[in-house]
Design a protein around this motif. Structure first.
Motif, PDB file in Angstrom:
ATOM      1  N   TRP A  23     -46.874  13.618  26.987  1.00 25.37           N
ATOM      2  CA  TRP A  23     -46.649  15.051  26.805  1.00 25.37           C
ATOM      3  C   TRP A  23     -47.621  15.866  27.641  1.00 25.37           C
ATOM      4  O   TRP A  23     -47.271  16.898  28.196  1.00 25.37           O
TER       5      TRP A  23
ATOM      6  N   TRP B 137     -48.800  15.166  30.498  1.00 20.31           N
ATOM      7  CA  TRP B 137     -48.287  15.204  31.864  1.00 20.31           C
ATOM      8  C   TRP B 137     -47.260  16.309  32.056  1.00 20.31           C
ATOM      9  O   TRP B 137     -47.185  16.919  33.110  1.00 20.31           O
ATOM     10  N   THR B 138     -46.446  16.544  31.031  1.00 22.81           N
ATOM     11  CA  THR B 138     -45.394  17.551  31.212  1.00 22.81           C
ATOM     12  C   THR B 138     -45.974  18.951  31.331  1.00 22.81           C
ATOM     13  O   THR B 138     -45.302  19.865  31.792  1.00 22.81           O
ATOM     14  N   TYR B 139     -47.232  19.139  30.920  1.00 25.80           N
ATOM     15  CA  TYR B 139     -47.854  20.454  31.060  1.00 25.80           C
ATOM     16  C   TYR B 139     -48.565  20.619  32.400  1.00 25.80           C
ATOM     17  O   TYR B 139     -49.094  21.681  32.697  1.00 25.80           O
TER      18      TYR B 139
ATOM     19  N   GLY C 163     -43.830  10.739  38.591  1.00 20.83           N
ATOM     20  CA  GLY C 163     -43.140   9.824  37.680  1.00 20.83           C
ATOM     21  C   GLY C 163     -43.735   8.432  37.727  1.00 20.83           C
ATOM     22  O   GLY C 163     -43.954   7.800  36.690  1.00 20.83           O
TER      23      GLY C 163
END
Ligand SMILES: Nc1ncnc2c1ncn2[C@@H]1O[C@H](COP(=O)(O)OP(=O)(O)OP(=O)(O)O)[C@@H](O)[C@H]1O
Ligand SMILES: [Mg+2]
Lengths: 342, 299
Positions: free
Chosen positions: A254, A256-258, A295
């Motif tokens: 999570w 990483w998604t920020y 990724g």
């Protein structure tokens, strides 16, 4: 007929071969769609790449024009007896072919930045990883102990969780402007965004994991004389450790998604800066390469942590590997003397 | 048609058994339970799990507690362990009032409660570590207890590498390593298969013989209760009250062959009367259902 021969059977495992095959397929499927769109001329290809501009004054060799404009210009030229332009079907510039992106994986690392003071790609990547690392570490330093306390004691749960429950609905990017005002324009506000995005979820997830610990283990420890802090450090913490580790892996994902949001706060930096820069120069294969790199780093680090987890917690598996014996010797409070069995 | 087999009364004791009980009664009272009552508040009102239970256990006695499901057996033993507090009444151990869990009362649970992150040896050492002991002496003490339950080969194994029976043996060793005054066991063999269970019963008797300890053992298995115990505390459900305390007339040392002794069967029949007063199915006519055109009758 104990072996499952069906490809589709609800809640039945597949053989190792089939699992591997399907894993490969899961990557090959999108890749083959991308390849088809890129290499089969009659699939999509809405543009024409000019090879000979003929008598069209504003065409340039190597440029892309829309198919209908190309046809229109040639039709008017032929009607007036001029030289028609020659071109081949092409995709828009924002969709490079797979091989171009593969090449970009290498060249984007070897191409020096346009300006002297700008970072190379690997420097940008390291910068990104650092932002994630510090955001996640700072969050964990407070979030993990707080989560465990909330899970173990109703007191802390009541005191903190209602507010955290509210706060986690506030989107982390909304704090961009504030964090710049408070923390300046360097990495601090970016780390703060990762922190805000991770911390509140972390406390709630970990307190839930702590609550899932079998109460009878705590009761057994009590009848053996464990009290208060010992109960927490010698029973609750080791009891939840494998699940806590799994939670941390998910939370890291999570975080990483920020990243992208964090990196446009204040001055743009890291991999986000690189992506935006390449977008500006219209080198889209580098944009794709950079996105895929994120990724790969994310997946690879997760796979590594999963592998490490198997060895860190030898009691969760039936077999003990050499590495797990090593870890249990390293961290175990008592050295494992081998006793004479007679 | 049921046939009745004539058996002696469970109250008849052979001279040696009577002598043994006479000697037992000379011993000091170790555990005294006085007017114990426990109520739970729930949405449907107040549940009385235990109602005015009084009982005394003497030093080195083996007590079985038996009763129908939900009669408050677990509540009873949890109060003795200090994991639950009584609504009224008191529990005294060595004439001191019990409050809260303490290592002088060891407990073995029905579920497996070994710490999965510790090896067998470290599980057994847990209590001693909590008391502030450590080092090689503690370790060799732990090994003694592991030897006692016959698991020295598995000292460095993790609990998930053990079978159910082995896990419960470690749990017994872990509780005993604290040198408790009394060992409380709540259906410890309930989850085991019949064979392992029989084995474990013999193990437990052996341990009880070799270690001077008082045991209070909850079970819902009548034969297990008789085979192990000196006295059986029979509880009644809703509310949980003491129904009877039975002195088991089966001589010691016990062995599985005794399961067919008349005094064993007489005790078993008495327990059956107390716990399942009448069999529902025998008292009512059941419908007859034919699955083939020609009925294939058994009787
Ligand atoms: N924490 C609790 N809250 C409310 N009621 C409870 C609680 N614990 C037990 N009870 C009730 O008290 C009664 C006795 O329960 P207990 O578990 O002691 O019975 P038991 O004899 O051990 O049953 P079993 O043979 O099924 O193990 C039951 O009716 C149960 O529903
Ligand atoms: Mg029970």
């Amino acid at each position: 007929m104990s072996i499952n021969n069906q490809w589709l059977a609800i809640r039945k495992p597949l053989s190792a071969k089939r699992r591997l095959f399907l894993t490969l397929l899961s990557f090959l499927l999108p890749l083959s769609i991308w390849s088809a769109v890129s290499y089969v001329d009659w699939l999509w290809h809405p543009m024409v790449e000019i090879q000979d501009k003929g008598d069209v004054s504003y065409f340039r060799e190597g440029n892309l024009v829309k198919k209908d404009i190309f046809r229109e210009e040639n039709a008017t030229l032929i009607a007036s007896g001029g030289n028609p332009a020659v071109g081949v079907p092409a995709n828009p510039i924002y969709l490079p072919a797979p091989h171009e992106v593969v090449t970009a994986f290498y060249t984007s690392f070897t191409t020096p930045p346009k300006r002297r003071n700008e970072p190379w790609l690997h420097e940008s990547l390291i910068h990104s990883v650092q932002v994630i690392f510090w955001g996640f570490t700072l969050s964990s330093l407070i979030g993990v102990p707080l989560g465990i306390l909330c899970g173990a004691y109703s007191f802390f749960s009541r005191l903190h969780e209602p507010f955290i429950e509210f706060f986690r609905y506030l989107p982390a990017p909304a704090f961009g402007a504030l964090s710049v005002a408070v923390l300046g324009i360097h990495d601090a506000p970016k780390i703060a965004i990762i922190f805000i995005g991770t911390f509140f979820q972390q406390v709630l997830v970990i307190s839930n994991t702590t609550r899932k610990l079998d109460v009878s283990l705590i009761e057994a420890a009590q009848t053996l004389g464990a009290k208060k802090t010992k109960l927490l450090t010698k029973v609750v913490v080791p009891g939840i450790l494998p699940d806590l580790y799994k939670d941390m892996r998910i939370l890291l994902g999570w975080a990483w998604t920020y990243l992208i949001v964090a990196e446009i706060v204040g001055t743009s930096t890291g991999i986000t800066w690189f992506i935006n820069q390449q977008g500006k120069y219209r080198i889209y294969e580098n944009v794709y390469a950079a996105i895929i790199m994120i990724g790969i780093i994310g997946l690879a680090s997760d796979l590594f942590l999963a592998w490490l987890g198997k060895h860190l917690f030898p009691w969760t598996g039936r077999k003990q590997s050499k590495l797990s014996v090593f870890f249990s010797r390293l961290f175990g409070p008592v050295n494992q003397t081998v006793f004479d069995e007679k | 048609m049921t046939h009745s087999i004539s058996l002696p009364s469970y109250l008849e004791q052979s001279p040696e058994v009577r002598e043994r009980f006479d000697r037992l009664k000379q011993r000091d009272v170790l555990l005294e339970i006085k007017n114990l009552t426990k109520t739970f508040e729930s949405n449907d009102g107040t549940i009385t799990a235990l109602d005015n239970v009084s009982f005394r256990a003497r030093r080195r006695e083996f007590i079985s507690v038996i009763g129908p499901s939900g009669c408050g057996k677990s509540t009873f033993i949890r109060i003795l362990a200090g994991l639950e507090y009584p609504s009224s009444g008191e529990v005294r151990l060595d004439d001191e009032e019990v409050s809260g869990p303490c290592p002088n009362r060891g407990m073995v649970f029905q579920g497996y409660t070994l710490f999965p992150w510790l090896t067998v040896k470290r599980n057994v050492m847990f209590g001693m570590n909590m008391a502030g002991h450590g080092g090689t002496e503690t370790e060799s003490q732990a090994m003694q207890w592991i030897d006692l339950v016959g698991l020295s080969k598995f000292a460095n194994a993790y609990p998930n590498q053990l079978s159910g029976g082995m896990k419960q043996r470690v749990a017994i060793a872990r509780a005993l390593a604290n040198q408790p005054r009394i060992l409380l066991m709540d259906e410890p063999f309930g989850a085991l298969d019949a064979q392992t269970r029989a084995q474990m019963q013999s193990y437990l008797l052996q341990i009880w013989k070799n270690v001077d300890i008082t045991i209070l053992f909850i079970t819902h298995d009548l034969e297990e209760a008789i085979y192990l115990a000196d006295r059986i505390l029979v509880l009644k459900a809703h509310p949980g009250e003491v129904q009877e305390v039975i002195e088991v007339p089966v001589p010691r040392p016990r062995s599985p062959e005794q399961f067919i002794l008349p005094e064993f069967l007489a005790t078993k029949r008495r327990l059956e009367e107390l716990i399942h007063p009448k069999n529902e199915y025998e008292s009512q006519e059941l419908p007859i259902i034919r699955m083939t055109p020609i009925g294939d009758d058994v009787e």
